[in-house]
Design a protein around this motif. Structure first.
Motif, short mmCIF file in Angstrom:
data_model
loop_
_atom_site.label_atom_id
_atom_site.label_comp_id
_atom_site.label_asym_id
_atom_site.label_seq_id
_atom_site.Cartn_x
_atom_site.Cartn_y
_atom_site.Cartn_z
N ASP A 97 -21.86 59.18 72.73
CA ASP A 97 -23.43 58.42 72.64
C ASP A 97 -23.56 58.47 71.13
N LEU A 98 -23.33 56.95 70.60
CA LEU A 98 -23.30 56.82 69.14
C LEU A 98 -24.46 55.84 68.89
N ASP A 99 -24.94 56.20 67.76
CA ASP A 99 -26.14 55.22 67.08
C ASP A 99 -25.43 54.05 66.54
N LEU A 100 -26.11 53.07 65.83
CA LEU A 100 -25.51 51.96 65.07
C LEU A 100 -25.18 52.69 63.69
N ASP A 101 -24.03 51.97 63.19
CA ASP A 101 -23.46 52.47 61.77
C ASP A 101 -24.15 51.35 60.98
N MET A 102 -25.14 51.98 59.99
CA MET A 102 -25.92 50.80 59.12
C MET A 102 -25.57 51.26 57.61
N LEU A 103 -25.66 50.30 56.86
CA LEU A 103 -25.43 50.46 55.44
C LEU A 103 -25.96 49.31 54.52
N MET A 104 -26.30 49.52 53.49
CA MET A 104 -26.64 48.69 52.27
C MET A 104 -26.36 49.07 51.04
N GLY A 105 -25.88 48.34 50.08
CA GLY A 105 -25.45 48.81 48.78
C GLY A 105 -25.38 47.79 47.74
N MET A 106 -24.83 48.32 46.46
CA MET A 106 -24.52 47.21 45.56
C MET A 106 -22.99 47.46 44.79
N ARG A 107 -22.45 46.65 44.22
CA ARG A 107 -21.04 46.62 43.83
C ARG A 107 -21.15 46.02 42.66
N GLN A 135 -23.36 36.12 37.63
CA GLN A 135 -22.34 37.12 37.27
C GLN A 135 -21.75 37.41 38.79
N LYS A 136 -20.65 36.63 39.08
CA LYS A 136 -20.46 36.95 40.31
C LYS A 136 -19.52 38.41 40.77
N ASN A 137 -19.31 39.04 39.78
CA ASN A 137 -18.73 40.35 39.84
C ASN A 137 -19.91 41.50 40.07
N VAL A 138 -20.94 40.94 40.19
CA VAL A 138 -22.19 41.94 40.71
C VAL A 138 -22.74 41.20 41.94
N SER A 139 -22.66 42.31 42.99
CA SER A 139 -23.16 41.77 44.41
C SER A 139 -23.93 43.00 45.31
N LEU A 140 -24.72 42.50 45.92
CA LEU A 140 -25.29 43.32 46.84
C LEU A 140 -24.88 42.89 48.40
N LEU A 146 -26.19 53.16 50.75
CA LEU A 146 -26.75 53.94 51.51
C LEU A 146 -26.29 54.03 52.72
N ARG A 147 -25.95 54.74 53.51
CA ARG A 147 -25.28 54.63 54.83
C ARG A 147 -25.82 55.79 55.77
N ASP A 156 -27.37 62.69 58.98
CA ASP A 156 -28.55 61.89 58.58
C ASP A 156 -27.96 60.61 57.71
N ALA A 157 -28.71 60.04 57.08
CA ALA A 157 -28.47 58.93 56.24
C ALA A 157 -28.12 59.79 54.80
N GLU A 158 -27.12 59.27 54.03
CA GLU A 158 -26.71 59.67 52.59
C GLU A 158 -26.33 58.42 51.82
#
Length: 315
Positions: free
Chosen positions: A302-312, A284-289, A41-42, A50-52
């Protein structure tokens, strides 16, 4: 950060390739399947977007290896990406062929031909999950092609990769030509690397020359890296600097910080300062957040912060 390992031709022939699942092994044939699935989610720095949900990456990599005896192996690689299809890009309704090449590994030396990465794709230190601009000068110009012949060689502490993309003038794959070289070694625990590229967008285009230098050190719980690369974009010179540090906070959690600076002769400079955290599940080291925040400074915007979170998930 990138290590002194061959991540294309020779790595594809390694029976112990990291994160690869062996589907079949017998009678001198090994078939491996490797996957890299990352969904995040970024909310990027643009104030008009908007976020996507982003997909980076969605890849399946197929490796076929035949033992030819006398220390030789024949290999083939067929990789598919689904990122563009997942994001409903208009030109992609399904998978996208990312790599397709064959070659021979002679033991410490390999040659491959087909659709694959240039030697200069190996350049650079890695720190950010997402870059606002190109992460290095080679990324700005080109790092892969359709008519590539590539040579990989390595010893215990030295790596040499050379590649060329044929002009293919008059053919359907006439989309650029290049000569690329990447060398890396380790001195006193410090990994040093250099890369050079001369590239033509079309057979009649002027050559664009790029080069870069990098250094990285692994101190155990801390990794440090820096690189510098420069290129002639055809209209002006572009310089890109990277500084990064990665800290092992616990056995399962790492924290990364860094800065990427892009400087153009006549245009505005761009600076990205970022920090991220990655958690790998202990069983399981191949699964990460992961999560990351970047502050982007570009003159006149004039830019906002670039924020993301996800799973791999990798295999």
């Amino acid at each position: 950060m990138k290590k002194l390992i061959l991540v294309a031709a020779i790595a594809a022939t390694s029976a112990g390739a990291v994160n690869a699942a062996t589907i079949y092994e017998g009678k001198g044939l090994t078939y491996k399947l490797k996957g890299d699935l990352q969904v995040q989610l970024r909310d990027n720095a643009s104030q008009t977007k908007d976020a996507e949900i982003e997909f980076d990456d969605l890849e399946l990599k197929n490796s076929v290896i035949y033992d030819l005896g006398s220390g030789m192996k024949a290999f083939g690689q067929l990789d598919f990406g689904f990122k563009n299809a997942a994001e409903d890009k208009s030109d992609y309704n399904g998978s996208q062929l990312e790599e397709a090449y064959i070659g021979i590994d002679f033991g410490g030396f390999a040659v491959a031909a087909g659709k694959q990465n240039y030697a200069t794709d190996e350049f650079g230190v890695e720190g950010a999950y997402e870059h606002y601009e190109a992460e290095d000068a080679f990324d700005e110009i080109a790092t892969d092609g359709d008519d590539v012949i590539r040579f990989d060689a390595s010893t215990d502490n030295f790596t040499l990769v050379a590649s060329t993309e044929l002009k293919a003038e008059g053919e359907g794959s006439e989309n650029g030509s290049s000569y690329d070289l990447f060398v890396a070694t380790e001195l006193g625990g410090v990994e040093l690397a250099a890369a050079y590229q001369t590239y033509k967008k079309t057979p009649s285009s002027d050559s664009l020359d790029s080069w870069g230098l990098s250094a990285a050190v692994d101190l155990g719980s801390v990794e440090l890296g820096a690189d510098y690369s420069t290129t002639d974009t055809g209209t002006e010179d572009l310089d890109i600097y990277n500084l990064m540090a990665k800290f092992e906070a616990t056995d399962t959690t790492s924290v990364g910080v860094g800065v990427t600076q892009q400087e153009l002769d006549s245009s505005t400079d761009v600076t990205q300062v970022y920090a991220n955290v990655t958690y790998k599940f202990p069983t399981q080291k191949n699964v990460s957040l992961f999560a990351e925040v970047s502050d982007i400074d570009e003159d006149g915007k004039d830019l906002d912060l670039d924020m993301l979170m996800g799973m791999r998930i990798k295999f």
